[in-house]
Design a protein around this motif. Sequence first.
Motif, PDB file in Angstrom:
ATOM      1  N   VAL A 232     -23.636  30.227 -10.311  1.00 40.98           N
ATOM      2  CA  VAL A 232     -25.253  29.725  -9.084  1.00 40.98           C
ATOM      3  C   VAL A 232     -25.735  29.493 -10.071  1.00 40.98           C
ATOM      4  CG1 VAL A 232     -23.698  30.052  -7.910  1.00 40.98           C
ATOM      5  CG2 VAL A 232     -25.620  31.755  -7.838  1.00 40.98           C
ATOM      6  N   GLY A 233     -27.491  28.925  -9.990  1.00 41.25           N
ATOM      7  CA  GLY A 233     -28.105  28.505 -10.768  1.00 41.25           C
ATOM      8  C   GLY A 233     -29.198  27.596  -9.817  1.00 41.25           C
ATOM      9  N   PRO A 234     -30.450  27.629 -10.444  1.00 41.30           N
ATOM     10  CA  PRO A 234     -31.280  26.701  -9.766  1.00 41.30           C
ATOM     11  C   PRO A 234     -31.172  25.496 -10.212  1.00 41.30           C
ATOM     12  CG  PRO A 234     -31.915  27.483 -12.202  1.00 41.30           C
ATOM     13  CD  PRO A 234     -30.850  28.430 -11.647  1.00 41.30           C
ATOM     14  N   ILE A 235     -31.779  24.211  -8.604  1.00 41.10           N
ATOM     15  CA  ILE A 235     -32.339  22.759  -9.278  1.00 41.10           C
ATOM     16  C   ILE A 235     -33.189  22.663  -9.080  1.00 41.10           C
ATOM     17  CG2 ILE A 235     -29.563  22.774  -8.575  1.00 41.10           C
ATOM     18  CD1 ILE A 235     -30.507  22.688  -5.435  1.00 41.10           C
ATOM     19  N   VAL A 236     -33.332  21.909  -9.268  1.00 44.41           N
ATOM     20  CA  VAL A 236     -35.181  21.416  -9.386  1.00 44.41           C
ATOM     21  C   VAL A 236     -35.442  19.914  -9.384  1.00 44.41           C
ATOM     22  CG1 VAL A 236     -36.267  23.485 -10.952  1.00 44.41           C
ATOM     23  CG2 VAL A 236     -35.746  21.093 -11.615  1.00 44.41           C
ATOM     24  N   GLU A 237     -36.860  19.540  -8.605  1.00 40.02           N
ATOM     25  CA  GLU A 237     -37.099  18.559  -8.354  1.00 40.02           C
ATOM     26  C   GLU A 237     -36.114  17.294  -9.841  1.00 40.02           C
ATOM     27  OE1 GLU A 237     -40.805  15.452  -6.427  1.00 40.02           O
ATOM     28  OE2 GLU A 237     -40.437  17.504  -7.792  1.00 40.02           O
ATOM     29  N   GLY A 238     -35.561  15.782  -9.120  1.00 40.25           N
ATOM     30  CA  GLY A 238     -35.181  15.363 -10.396  1.00 40.25           C
ATOM     31  C   GLY A 238     -33.713  15.918 -10.953  1.00 40.25           C
ATOM     32  N   ASP A 239     -33.242  16.534 -10.190  1.00 39.29           N
ATOM     33  CA  ASP A 239     -31.635  17.062 -10.886  1.00 39.29           C
ATOM     34  C   ASP A 239     -31.228  16.057  -9.776  1.00 39.29           C
ATOM     35  OD1 ASP A 239     -32.309  18.549 -12.606  1.00 39.29           O
ATOM     36  OD2 ASP A 239     -32.426  20.226 -11.529  1.00 39.29           O
ATOM     37  N   HIS A 240     -29.456  16.341 -10.200  1.00 40.75           N
ATOM     38  CA  HIS A 240     -28.663  15.943 -10.242  1.00 40.75           C
ATOM     39  C   HIS A 240     -28.024  16.218  -9.976  1.00 40.75           C
ATOM     40  CE1 HIS A 240     -26.641  11.830  -7.794  1.00 40.75           C
ATOM     41  NE2 HIS A 240     -25.592  12.605  -8.390  1.00 40.75           N
ATOM     42  N   VAL A 241     -26.991  16.759  -8.437  1.00 43.68           N
ATOM     43  CA  VAL A 241     -26.773  18.168  -8.342  1.00 43.68           C
ATOM     44  C   VAL A 241     -24.402  17.025  -8.122  1.00 43.68           C
ATOM     45  CG1 VAL A 241     -25.667  20.340  -7.703  1.00 43.68           C
ATOM     46  CG2 VAL A 241     -27.428  19.847  -8.136  1.00 43.68           C
ATOM     47  N   ASP A 242     -23.077  17.952  -9.508  1.00 47.40           N
ATOM     48  CA  ASP A 242     -22.019  17.131  -9.093  1.00 47.40           C
ATOM     49  C   ASP A 242     -21.234  18.365  -8.524  1.00 47.40           C
ATOM     50  OD1 ASP A 242     -22.709  13.992  -9.507  1.00 47.40           O
ATOM     51  OD2 ASP A 242     -22.499  14.516 -11.340  1.00 47.40           O
ATOM     52  N   ILE A 243     -20.979  18.416  -7.456  1.00 42.05           N
ATOM     53  CA  ILE A 243     -19.876  18.977  -6.408  1.00 42.05           C
ATOM     54  C   ILE A 243     -17.995  18.541  -7.209  1.00 42.05           C
ATOM     55  CG2 ILE A 243     -18.834  20.543  -5.338  1.00 42.05           C
ATOM     56  CD1 ILE A 243     -21.844  21.367  -6.316  1.00 42.05           C
ATOM     57  N   ALA A 244     -17.064  19.016  -8.088  1.00 45.26           N
ATOM     58  CA  ALA A 244     -16.087  18.567  -8.038  1.00 45.26           C
ATOM     59  C   ALA A 244     -14.934  19.313  -7.519  1.00 45.26           C
ATOM     60  CB  ALA A 244     -15.600  17.721  -9.669  1.00 45.26           C
ATOM     61  N   ILE A 245     -14.013  19.112  -6.453  1.00 42.62           N
ATOM     62  CA  ILE A 245     -12.732  20.259  -6.410  1.00 42.62           C
ATOM     63  C   ILE A 245     -11.349  19.314  -6.897  1.00 42.62           C
ATOM     64  CG2 ILE A 245     -11.703  21.242  -4.725  1.00 42.62           C
ATOM     65  CD1 ILE A 245     -14.306  21.747  -3.454  1.00 42.62           C
ATOM     66  N   GLN A 246     -10.521  20.181  -7.874  1.00 40.36           N
ATOM     67  CA  GLN A 246      -9.514  19.700  -8.175  1.00 40.36           C
ATOM     68  C   GLN A 246      -8.936  19.031  -6.898  1.00 40.36           C
ATOM     69  OE1 GLN A 246      -6.797  22.285  -9.455  1.00 40.36           O
ATOM     70  NE2 GLN A 246      -4.798  20.539 -10.311  1.00 40.36           N
ATOM     71  N   GLY A 247      -7.898  17.435  -7.013  1.00 38.31           N
ATOM     72  CA  GLY A 247      -7.204  17.055  -5.802  1.00 38.31           C
ATOM     73  C   GLY A 247      -8.005  16.784  -4.300  1.00 38.31           C
ATOM     74  N   VAL A 248      -9.606  16.894  -4.646  1.00 38.63           N
ATOM     75  CA  VAL A 248     -10.088  16.399  -3.167  1.00 38.63           C
ATOM     76  C   VAL A 248     -11.061  15.300  -3.637  1.00 38.63           C
ATOM     77  CG1 VAL A 248     -11.857  17.142  -1.288  1.00 38.63           C
ATOM     78  CG2 VAL A 248      -9.832  18.837  -1.977  1.00 38.63           C
ATOM     79  N   GLY A 249     -11.993  15.769  -4.413  1.00 44.58           N
ATOM     80  CA  GLY A 249     -13.250  14.889  -4.688  1.00 44.58           C
ATOM     81  C   GLY A 249     -14.289  15.101  -5.462  1.00 44.58           C
ATOM     82  N   THR A 250     -15.487  14.323  -6.176  1.00 49.42           N
ATOM     83  CA  THR A 250     -16.391  14.778  -6.183  1.00 49.42           C
ATOM     84  C   THR A 250     -17.920  14.042  -4.713  1.00 49.42           C
ATOM     85  OG1 THR A 250     -16.447  14.631  -8.116  1.00 49.42           O
ATOM     86  CG2 THR A 250     -17.956  13.968  -8.010  1.00 49.42           C
ATOM     87  N   LEU A 251     -18.842  15.392  -4.664  1.00 51.49           N
ATOM     88  CA  LEU A 251     -19.539  15.284  -4.076  1.00 51.49           C
ATOM     89  C   LEU A 251     -21.056  15.130  -4.982  1.00 51.49           C
ATOM     90  CD1 LEU A 251     -21.146  14.934  -1.151  1.00 51.49           C
ATOM     91  CD2 LEU A 251     -21.038  17.577  -1.682  1.00 51.49           C
ATOM     92  N   SER A 252     -21.956  14.030  -4.575  1.00 55.27           N
ATOM     93  CA  SER A 252     -23.505  14.022  -5.527  1.00 55.27           C
ATOM     94  C   SER A 252     -24.373  13.486  -5.087  1.00 55.27           C
ATOM     95  CB  SER A 252     -23.440  12.891  -6.422  1.00 55.27           C
ATOM     96  OG  SER A 252     -21.880  13.097  -7.484  1.00 55.27           O
ATOM     97  N   ASN A 253     -25.167  14.612  -4.998  1.00 53.32           N
ATOM     98  CA  ASN A 253     -26.928  14.609  -4.398  1.00 53.32           C
ATOM     99  C   ASN A 253     -27.758  14.396  -5.456  1.00 53.32           C
ATOM    100  OD1 ASN A 253     -24.376  15.945  -2.758  1.00 53.32           O
ATOM    101  ND2 ASN A 253     -26.270  15.225  -1.230  1.00 53.32           N
ATOM    102  N   PRO A 254     -28.832  13.950  -5.365  1.00 50.21           N
ATOM    103  CA  PRO A 254     -30.063  13.561  -5.844  1.00 50.21           C
ATOM    104  C   PRO A 254     -31.128  15.163  -5.675  1.00 50.21           C
ATOM    105  CG  PRO A 254     -30.448  12.148  -4.377  1.00 50.21           C
ATOM    106  CD  PRO A 254     -29.021  12.969  -3.781  1.00 50.21           C
ATOM    107  N   VAL A 255     -31.966  15.360  -6.360  1.00 45.88           N
ATOM    108  CA  VAL A 255     -32.961  17.132  -5.488  1.00 45.88           C
ATOM    109  C   VAL A 255     -34.040  16.311  -6.009  1.00 45.88           C
ATOM    110  CG1 VAL A 255     -33.426  19.283  -6.051  1.00 45.88           C
ATOM    111  CG2 VAL A 255     -30.978  17.990  -6.579  1.00 45.88           C
ATOM    112  N   VAL A 256     -35.124  16.846  -4.544  1.00 42.48           N
ATOM    113  CA  VAL A 256     -35.521  16.093  -4.307  1.00 42.48           C
ATOM    114  C   VAL A 256     -37.594  17.075  -3.783  1.00 42.48           C
ATOM    115  CG1 VAL A 256     -35.365  13.465  -4.316  1.00 42.48           C
ATOM    116  CG2 VAL A 256     -35.714  14.732  -2.585  1.00 42.48           C
ATOM    117  N   ARG A 257     -38.535  17.174  -3.753  1.00 45.93           N
ATOM    118  CA  ARG A 257     -38.931  18.128  -3.339  1.00 45.93           C
ATOM    119  C   ARG A 257     -40.297  17.666  -2.674  1.00 45.93           C
ATOM    120  NH1 ARG A 257     -39.926  23.551  -3.344  1.00 45.93           N
ATOM    121  NH2 ARG A 257     -39.520  23.612  -5.502  1.00 45.93           N
ATOM    122  N   ASN A 258     -40.055  18.893  -1.340  1.00 43.86           N
ATOM    123  CA  ASN A 258     -40.942  18.132  -0.146  1.00 43.86           C
ATOM    124  C   ASN A 258     -42.028  17.626  -0.198  1.00 43.86           C
ATOM    125  OD1 ASN A 258     -41.309  17.920   2.674  1.00 43.86           O
ATOM    126  ND2 ASN A 258     -40.409  19.908   3.259  1.00 43.86           N
TER     127      ASN A 258
END
Length: 258
Positions: A232-258
């Motif tokens: 696990v590690g930090p995410i900051v404004e402007g990052d793009h995070v991909d969570i991938a699981i074998q046989g399931v798929g990939t979940l992608s989300n951008p990161v913004v600052r409130n």
Amino acid sequence: MRIVRFSDGGSPRYGALEDDSTRVVVLKGDPLFSPVEPSGQIVELEEIRLLSPVIPRSKVVGVGKNYADHAREMGGEAPDHPILFLKPNTSVIGPDDPIVLPSWSQEVHHEAELAVVIKTLAKDVEPDDVDDVILGFMCANDVSARDAQRADGQWTRAKGFDTACPLGPWIVVDPDLDVTDLRVTASVNGELRQSDTTAHMLTPVRELVSYVSRVFTLLPGDVIITGTPAGVGPIVEGDHVDIAIQGVGTLSNPVVRN
């Protein structure tokens, strides 16, 4: 089969994707609360916006430190039983929705996890009967404000803020999916951060669902996120995070600052 929840400009609807098809068979009904059948309409995946496959009416149940290496990287030993917490349904977002970093936190982390979707009321379920109460599986990101987690001494604010629970991109319904050994990864801006398999869970998926059902009555649409591996590690404004699981798929989300 992959169940999607989507919008094409109107109210959210459900659909089904077969295998690697990009054609969505629109469904009548809600797969969690009523029988479903094809509506006769077909839409292309690229023509719709995918939403979180489910907005739990009751709860998202989180599991802390379910991988020994992650427990150690957080500064402790592996627990002798699952550590449970709750995330409100207002924390849930879908694929491509922005993770909004809260103004009160300067240290937010990604956590890649396998998510379990419950399809029926479940209480005191034996491990051998767990498959009867599971609709399917999806990707999850247990976004966590580490500074708030340390300051508060408990996890409600750190893991429950708005947008802290990306889910998706769909629910995989596949009785042949071997959830005991799936590769789980997280990448930030294309850089691999987490990579491990569910074989290293301290409490495997079926035993975990059974355990949770002895603590909480599980309702249709409830989601259990099953813990994150090390890395696990930090995410900051402007990052793009991909969570991938074998046989399931990939979940992608951008990161913004409130």
